[in-house]
Every structure is written in structure tokens, then in C-alpha cells.
Design a protein around this motif. Structure first.
Motif, PDB file in Angstrom:
ATOM      1  N   TYR A   2     -50.301 -64.385-125.561  1.00  0.00           N
ATOM      2  CA  TYR A   2     -49.168 -64.241-124.662  1.00  0.00           C
ATOM      3  C   TYR A   2     -49.589 -63.525-123.374  1.00  0.00           C
ATOM      4  O   TYR A   2     -50.368 -62.568-123.402  1.00  0.00           O
ATOM      5  CB  TYR A   2     -48.049 -63.440-125.338  1.00  0.00           C
ATOM      6  CG  TYR A   2     -46.947 -63.051-124.376  1.00  0.00           C
ATOM      7  CD1 TYR A   2     -45.920 -63.938-124.074  1.00  0.00           C
ATOM      8  CD2 TYR A   2     -46.972 -61.813-123.726  1.00  0.00           C
ATOM      9  CE1 TYR A   2     -44.933 -63.602-123.168  1.00  0.00           C
ATOM     10  CE2 TYR A   2     -45.980 -61.466-122.825  1.00  0.00           C
ATOM     11  CZ  TYR A   2     -44.967 -62.362-122.546  1.00  0.00           C
ATOM     12  OH  TYR A   2     -44.000 -62.032-121.629  1.00  0.00           O
ATOM     13  N   GLN A   3     -49.034 -63.976-122.241  1.00  0.00           N
ATOM     14  CA  GLN A   3     -49.161 -63.301-120.951  1.00  0.00           C
ATOM     15  C   GLN A   3     -47.804 -63.354-120.263  1.00  0.00           C
ATOM     16  O   GLN A   3     -47.085 -64.346-120.372  1.00  0.00           O
ATOM     17  CB  GLN A   3     -50.212 -63.989-120.056  1.00  0.00           C
ATOM     18  CG  GLN A   3     -51.620 -63.967-120.607  1.00  0.00           C
ATOM     19  CD  GLN A   3     -52.239 -62.572-120.598  1.00  0.00           C
ATOM     20  OE1 GLN A   3     -51.842 -61.713-119.814  1.00  0.00           O
ATOM     21  NE2 GLN A   3     -53.197 -62.341-121.475  1.00  0.00           N
ATOM     22  N   HIS A   4     -47.454 -62.282-119.551  1.00  0.00           N
ATOM     23  CA  HIS A   4     -46.244 -62.324-118.735  1.00  0.00           C
ATOM     24  C   HIS A   4     -46.437 -63.371-117.632  1.00  0.00           C
ATOM     25  O   HIS A   4     -47.486 -63.393-116.968  1.00  0.00           O
ATOM     26  CB  HIS A   4     -45.985 -60.977-118.069  1.00  0.00           C
ATOM     27  CG  HIS A   4     -45.946 -59.813-119.010  1.00  0.00           C
ATOM     28  ND1 HIS A   4     -45.100 -59.743-120.093  1.00  0.00           N
ATOM     29  CD2 HIS A   4     -46.647 -58.654-119.010  1.00  0.00           C
ATOM     30  CE1 HIS A   4     -45.274 -58.598-120.714  1.00  0.00           C
ATOM     31  NE2 HIS A   4     -46.208 -57.920-120.091  1.00  0.00           N
ATOM     32  N   ARG A   5     -45.413 -64.196-117.404  1.00  0.00           N
ATOM     33  CA  ARG A   5     -45.514 -65.227-116.364  1.00  0.00           C
ATOM     34  C   ARG A   5     -44.223 -65.275-115.554  1.00  0.00           C
ATOM     35  O   ARG A   5     -43.151 -64.903-116.019  1.00  0.00           O
ATOM     36  CB  ARG A   5     -45.812 -66.597-116.975  1.00  0.00           C
ATOM     37  CG  ARG A   5     -47.155 -66.613-117.711  1.00  0.00           C
ATOM     38  CD  ARG A   5     -47.666 -67.990-118.021  1.00  0.00           C
ATOM     39  NE  ARG A   5     -48.950 -67.927-118.714  1.00  0.00           N
ATOM     40  CZ  ARG A   5     -50.125 -67.822-118.109  1.00  0.00           C
ATOM     41  NH1 ARG A   5     -50.185 -67.806-116.780  1.00  0.00           N
ATOM     42  NH2 ARG A   5     -51.241 -67.759-118.803  1.00  0.00           N
ATOM     43  N   LYS A 122     -38.448 -57.481-138.112  1.00  0.00           N
ATOM     44  CA  LYS A 122     -38.260 -57.628-136.665  1.00  0.00           C
ATOM     45  C   LYS A 122     -39.577 -57.733-135.893  1.00  0.00           C
ATOM     46  O   LYS A 122     -39.592 -58.240-134.767  1.00  0.00           O
ATOM     47  CB  LYS A 122     -37.490 -56.411-136.123  1.00  0.00           C
ATOM     48  CG  LYS A 122     -36.029 -56.342-136.527  1.00  0.00           C
ATOM     49  CD  LYS A 122     -35.172 -57.241-135.661  1.00  0.00           C
ATOM     50  CE  LYS A 122     -33.688 -56.978-135.831  1.00  0.00           C
ATOM     51  NZ  LYS A 122     -32.871 -57.817-134.919  1.00  0.00           N
ATOM     52  N   GLY A 123     -40.672 -57.217-136.468  1.00  0.00           N
ATOM     53  CA  GLY A 123     -41.904 -57.087-135.704  1.00  0.00           C
ATOM     54  C   GLY A 123     -43.047 -57.968-136.143  1.00  0.00           C
ATOM     55  O   GLY A 123     -44.195 -57.758-135.722  1.00  0.00           O
ATOM     56  N   PHE A 124     -42.773 -58.969-136.973  1.00  0.00           N
ATOM     57  CA  PHE A 124     -43.835 -59.856-137.446  1.00  0.00           C
ATOM     58  C   PHE A 124     -44.422 -60.660-136.284  1.00  0.00           C
ATOM     59  O   PHE A 124     -43.808 -60.779-135.209  1.00  0.00           O
ATOM     60  CB  PHE A 124     -43.314 -60.787-138.551  1.00  0.00           C
ATOM     61  CG  PHE A 124     -42.153 -61.665-138.136  1.00  0.00           C
ATOM     62  CD1 PHE A 124     -42.362 -62.944-137.655  1.00  0.00           C
ATOM     63  CD2 PHE A 124     -40.842 -61.206-138.238  1.00  0.00           C
ATOM     64  CE1 PHE A 124     -41.308 -63.759-137.275  1.00  0.00           C
ATOM     65  CE2 PHE A 124     -39.773 -62.011-137.878  1.00  0.00           C
ATOM     66  CZ  PHE A 124     -40.011 -63.280-137.390  1.00  0.00           C
ATOM     67  N   ASP A 125     -45.608 -61.204-136.477  1.00  0.00           N
ATOM     68  CA  ASP A 125     -46.271 -61.986-135.433  1.00  0.00           C
ATOM     69  C   ASP A 125     -45.354 -63.116-134.962  1.00  0.00           C
ATOM     70  O   ASP A 125     -44.823 -63.882-135.779  1.00  0.00           O
ATOM     71  CB  ASP A 125     -47.579 -62.591-135.948  1.00  0.00           C
ATOM     72  CG  ASP A 125     -48.684 -61.566-136.121  1.00  0.00           C
ATOM     73  OD1 ASP A 125     -48.465 -60.390-135.791  1.00  0.00           O
ATOM     74  OD2 ASP A 125     -49.773 -61.953-136.598  1.00  0.00           O
ATOM     75  N   GLY A 126     -45.173 -63.218-133.654  1.00  0.00           N
ATOM     76  CA  GLY A 126     -44.337 -64.274-133.090  1.00  0.00           C
ATOM     77  C   GLY A 126     -42.851 -64.000-133.126  1.00  0.00           C
ATOM     78  O   GLY A 126     -42.054 -64.891-132.798  1.00  0.00           O
ATOM     79  N   ALA A 127     -42.455 -62.772-133.463  1.00  0.00           N
ATOM     80  CA  ALA A 127     -41.030 -62.452-133.619  1.00  0.00           C
ATOM     81  C   ALA A 127     -40.303 -62.251-132.299  1.00  0.00           C
ATOM     82  O   ALA A 127     -39.095 -62.016-132.303  1.00  0.00           O
ATOM     83  CB  ALA A 127     -40.870 -61.198-134.481  1.00  0.00           C
ATOM     84  N   CYS A 128     -41.022 -62.356-131.175  1.00  0.00           N
ATOM     85  CA  CYS A 128     -40.361 -62.121-129.881  1.00  0.00           C
ATOM     86  C   CYS A 128     -40.823 -63.140-128.831  1.00  0.00           C
ATOM     87  O   CYS A 128     -41.559 -62.801-127.903  1.00  0.00           O
ATOM     88  CB  CYS A 128     -40.647 -60.696-129.405  1.00  0.00           C
ATOM     89  SG  CYS A 128     -39.656 -60.217-127.968  1.00  0.00           S
ATOM     90  N   PRO A 129     -40.374 -64.386-128.939  1.00  0.00           N
ATOM     91  CA  PRO A 129     -40.659 -65.353-127.869  1.00  0.00           C
ATOM     92  C   PRO A 129     -39.900 -64.972-126.594  1.00  0.00           C
ATOM     93  O   PRO A 129     -38.706 -64.686-126.645  1.00  0.00           O
ATOM     94  CB  PRO A 129     -40.144 -66.682-128.440  1.00  0.00           C
ATOM     95  CG  PRO A 129     -40.003 -66.453-129.917  1.00  0.00           C
ATOM     96  CD  PRO A 129     -39.657 -65.003-130.059  1.00  0.00           C
ATOM     97  N   VAL A 130     -40.609 -64.980-125.471  1.00  0.00           N
ATOM     98  CA  VAL A 130     -40.047 -64.556-124.180  1.00  0.00           C
ATOM     99  C   VAL A 130     -40.319 -65.634-123.141  1.00  0.00           C
ATOM    100  O   VAL A 130     -41.402 -66.211-123.093  1.00  0.00           O
ATOM    101  CB  VAL A 130     -40.661 -63.217-123.712  1.00  0.00           C
ATOM    102  CG1 VAL A 130     -40.006 -62.757-122.412  1.00  0.00           C
ATOM    103  CG2 VAL A 130     -40.500 -62.150-124.776  1.00  0.00           C
ATOM    104  N   GLY A 131     -39.330 -65.868-122.276  1.00  0.00           N
ATOM    105  CA  GLY A 131     -39.471 -66.842-121.210  1.00  0.00           C
ATOM    106  C   GLY A 131     -40.141 -66.259-119.978  1.00  0.00           C
ATOM    107  O   GLY A 131     -40.470 -65.064-119.934  1.00  0.00           O
ATOM    108  N   PRO A 132     -40.338 -67.074-118.947  1.00  0.00           N
ATOM    109  CA  PRO A 132     -40.873 -66.576-117.670  1.00  0.00           C
ATOM    110  C   PRO A 132     -39.857 -65.669-116.987  1.00  0.00           C
ATOM    111  O   PRO A 132     -38.642 -65.815-117.183  1.00  0.00           O
ATOM    112  CB  PRO A 132     -41.110 -67.851-116.864  1.00  0.00           C
ATOM    113  CG  PRO A 132     -40.203 -68.865-117.469  1.00  0.00           C
ATOM    114  CD  PRO A 132     -40.085 -68.522-118.912  1.00  0.00           C
ATOM    115  N   PHE A 133     -40.360 -64.753-116.195  1.00  0.00           N
ATOM    116  CA  PHE A 133     -39.503 -63.726-115.597  1.00  0.00           C
ATOM    117  C   PHE A 133     -39.079 -64.081-114.173  1.00  0.00           C
ATOM    118  O   PHE A 133     -39.887 -64.578-113.373  1.00  0.00           O
ATOM    119  CB  PHE A 133     -40.213 -62.379-115.615  1.00  0.00           C
ATOM    120  CG  PHE A 133     -40.232 -61.744-116.985  1.00  0.00           C
ATOM    121  CD1 PHE A 133     -39.204 -60.925-117.400  1.00  0.00           C
ATOM    122  CD2 PHE A 133     -41.271 -62.020-117.863  1.00  0.00           C
ATOM    123  CE1 PHE A 133     -39.197 -60.363-118.665  1.00  0.00           C
ATOM    124  CE2 PHE A 133     -41.285 -61.464-119.139  1.00  0.00           C
ATOM    125  CZ  PHE A 133     -40.250 -60.628-119.539  1.00  0.00           C
TER     126      PHE A 133
END
Length: 221
Positions: A2-5, A122-133
Motif C-alpha cells: 500500500y502507498q498513499h495516492r 479489526k486489525g487483520f491484514d487487509g482490514a483497511c482498504p483506503v481510496g485515493p485522497f
């Protein structure tokens, strides 16, 4: 990895940090979970390894019971905040997006019953998909943003940041009294009613006002 985009898909020059979340920040979600409003905010943390790219398929585990969607406004932090005042919060925000606070609901329920912490739910791998900012300068009224989640073309969640119990700047200020927020950290601001199970093959559409529209699907991890 993951990278912030940003909206163009370009990498944002910030490290990938932790995710600090608030629970029970919308009255309708508190009601649907049969919980009670507490005077103190409910904060918890997802590790950086929970982050995933929401423009890619959402991978969910299949052998740990129900995996629930919780659609939330995400806030990207660009400057340190430690014991910050409400007035110090806005200059430290890079921008806004949408995220899914994926939750292993059956596991969380059982851990609550046992009186144990529920990080693994709540904190398992992949538990927080995030969109572009979306850069903060393009978001004129962050406390007046409508957002929604469609699952297979049916509306599942619909909310507005105007109905948060704690506003964005207030909650981040309170978080910073306990956890120093670093550049690259993300804050999740709570979910409205409509949480429910996701299944492989589900088609998802997430909408943030007229700022962001994300189309993705659920797959097995």
C-alpha cells in the motif's frame, strides 16, 4: 504494498503509518449495534499492515465468520500532532478519502463476550482498504460531506459527516491526547448505520459527495 495516492494515482510523499479509528461516532450505528452512547470516545488502532488499496479488489478472509463493511471518511495526516488543540488540527491534514473498516463481526462479538480486546477482528491484514485522497484545499466543508456504499447496486450505507457525534477536528484533537499522530497516519472517523456482511463476488460502489467515486469488487483472500 500500500502507498498513499492522490486522485491522479500519483504517490503522496508521506510514509505509511498507523490507522487511528473512532467507534460509535454516529447515533444510528450505535442504535443498530444495540450499544449505548458513552461520555468518553472509543478509540482503537489498526496497524499499517491492515492498509490496502481500495481501487483494487477487496480481499476478505473466508474462514473467520462474517466480514462486515463499515464505510468511513478517512483523513490523511501530514504533520505531527501531539496533545493538539482543535485549532491545530486543520493545518496538519493532507486530505480526505473513503475507507472500509472491515470487521470480523463474529470474532469481535465473541471477544466482547469474553471481555477481551478485539484487535484481531479489526486489525487483520487487509482490514483497511483506503481510496485515493482528495487534497484538503479541494474540500470546502469537510463537516458537510455525504457519502455512501452500494453493494450489488443496492444502497447499504448512506451518511453525512454533519451527523457525527464528535466532529473531525474535535476527535483528532482528542486522539492526539493519547496517541501522537505522525505524518502518514490515517484517521477513520466512524461509520453510519448499514453495516453488514460482504461476500466474494459482491460489487461495491463508494461515493464521497462529488469528490470521489470508487468501483471495486470483493474477492477471497
Amino acid at each position: 504494498m500500500y502507498q498513499h495516492r492522490n486522485l491522479c494515482g500519483d504517490r503522496i510523499d508521506l510514509p505509511v503509518g498507523k490507522v487511528v479509528c473512532i467507534g460509535q461516532n454516529y447515533q444510528d450505528h450505535i442504535a443498530e449495534m444495540k450499544s449505548q452512547v458513552a461520555a468518553e470516545a472509543l478509540f482503537f488502532i489498526k496497524p499499517a499492515t491492515a492498509l490496502a488499496d481500495l481501487t483494487q479488489p477487496v480481499a476478505i478472509p473466508l474462514h473467520h465468520g462474517a466480514v462486515h463493511n463499515e464505510t468511513e471518511l478517512a483523513v490523511l495526516i501530514k504533520a505531527p500532532l501531539q496533545k493538539a488543540s482543535v485549532e491545530q488540527v486543520a493545518p496538519a491534514i493532507w486530505g480526505y478519502s473513503l475507507a472500509l473498516d472491515l470487521t470480523l463481526r463474529d470474532i469481535q462479538t465473541e471477544l466482547k463476550r469474553l471481555g477481551r480486546p478485539w484487535e484481531i477482528a479489526k486489525g487483520f491484514d487487509g482490514a483497511c482498504p483506503v481510496g485515493p485522497f482528495v487534497p484538503q484545499a479541494q474540500v470546502k466543508h469537510p463537516q458537510q460531506l455525504d457519502f455512501s456504499l452500494l453493494v450489488n447496486d443496492e444502497l447499504r450505507q448512506s451518511g453525512t459527516t454533519a451527523t457525527m457525534i464528535r466532529g473531525i477536528h474535535q476527535m483528532i484533537s482528542e486522539m492526539s491526547q493519547w496517541f501522537t499522530l505522525q505524518p502518514g497516519d490515517i484517521v477513520l472517523t466512524g461509520t453510519p448505520a448499514g453495516v453488514g456482511p460482504l461476500q466474494p463476488g459482491d460489487r461495491l460502489v463508494l461515493q464521497l459527495a462529488d469528490l470521489l467515486s470508487l468501483h471495486t469488487e470483493v474477492v477471497a483472500a
